[in-house]
Motif scaffolding. Sequence first.
Motif, PDB file in Angstrom:
ATOM      1  N   ASN A  51     -20.718  16.661  -1.553  1.00  0.00           N
ATOM      2  CA  ASN A  51     -19.299  16.224  -0.936  1.00  0.00           C
ATOM      3  C   ASN A  51     -19.443  15.567   0.440  1.00  0.00           C
ATOM      4  O   ASN A  51     -20.136  16.173   1.343  1.00  0.00           O
ATOM      5  CB  ASN A  51     -18.106  17.351  -0.899  1.00  0.00           C
ATOM      6  N   PRO A  52     -19.226  14.448   0.511  1.00  0.00           N
ATOM      7  CA  PRO A  52     -19.512  13.654   1.997  1.00  0.00           C
ATOM      8  C   PRO A  52     -18.894  14.124   3.161  1.00  0.00           C
ATOM      9  O   PRO A  52     -19.253  14.216   4.385  1.00  0.00           O
ATOM     10  CB  PRO A  52     -19.174  12.131   1.743  1.00  0.00           C
ATOM     11  N   ILE A  53     -17.601  14.812   2.889  1.00  0.00           N
ATOM     12  CA  ILE A  53     -16.871  15.276   3.942  1.00  0.00           C
ATOM     13  C   ILE A  53     -17.433  16.816   4.532  1.00  0.00           C
ATOM     14  O   ILE A  53     -17.145  17.031   5.472  1.00  0.00           O
ATOM     15  CB  ILE A  53     -15.193  15.470   3.462  1.00  0.00           C
ATOM     16  N   ALA A  54     -17.951  17.437   3.631  1.00  0.00           N
ATOM     17  CA  ALA A  54     -19.007  18.448   4.126  1.00  0.00           C
ATOM     18  C   ALA A  54     -19.894  17.957   4.750  1.00  0.00           C
ATOM     19  O   ALA A  54     -20.128  18.756   5.792  1.00  0.00           O
ATOM     20  CB  ALA A  54     -19.387  19.208   2.866  1.00  0.00           C
ATOM     21  N   ASP A  55     -20.565  17.039   4.459  1.00  0.00           N
ATOM     22  CA  ASP A  55     -21.568  16.463   5.253  1.00  0.00           C
ATOM     23  C   ASP A  55     -21.166  16.027   6.907  1.00  0.00           C
ATOM     24  O   ASP A  55     -21.783  16.262   7.771  1.00  0.00           O
ATOM     25  CB  ASP A  55     -22.430  15.422   4.783  1.00  0.00           C
TER      26      ASP A  55
END
Length: 273
Positions: A182-186
């Motif tokens: 998940n990019p928002i986790a990154d």
Amino acid sequence: MKKEPDQLGTRIGRGREAEIFYLNHEWVVKLFYNRTAQQIKNEVQINQLIYKAGLPVPAAIKSFEIDGQLGIVFERLPGKTMLAEMVTKPWKIFRYAKQLAGFHSIIHKRNIEGLPGQRLQLIEQIQSAEPVSEEIKILALGILNSIPKEEQLCHGDYHPDNLIMTGNNLKIIDWTVASAGNPIADLALTSVLLQLGRLPPDTSLFTRWAVIMGRKLFHRYYLSHYLKLNPGHKNEYKKWLLPVAIGRLNEGIVEEQDRLLAFIEKSYEENNR
């Protein structure tokens, strides 16, 4: 793994897990303090996958061994890190924050097969984070499982010291913990690093002072620009802060532990309101 007869040149960088040495005018070598041959092989393969996808990363040439120490030979990149440039040119702080966000957004648009899964990594990190109470772990895992699974490219250690400015271009380095997720986790992890991360051990006192002075402003502008490029994710970003902060804590960086624990407690309270 083939032994190399080459003599190392000048050390040009040192971090918590590895040192970087000049090898010749084309190559540098990243020597790890504690890695197995299989871990080295995995990192070379991950870097090559990302390089072949056309992203701005240095080429991983081959594995390397000298005096029993294992490493990877990389394409040499002439230039300084974004952090080093920012310290000497603080008037460009907004430009650099915007670049950091822009390149992060570009990374997150890519889907590359063959990468480790981010979700499984985070679950294992949360479950084994001993300083964290079971109540906080349960909440963090609940948050993790409530957010839809994604398979986008995530760097896993994205910050200004991992971007090399080569003329008018940027190259992104240190893909050791890259994953599909998940990019928002990154994004949330980079947010935690920018707020709480400690600098490498050989960082000068001047650089440390400069980072302390500009950290809040840089973080705020980076985050706002990323969310402007990717609208509608502010609430999801806030949810991810707790799981990724626990994941960072599990890396065992002693200098960060107290601040991370305080951040985790605060995030837990906010999620329980």
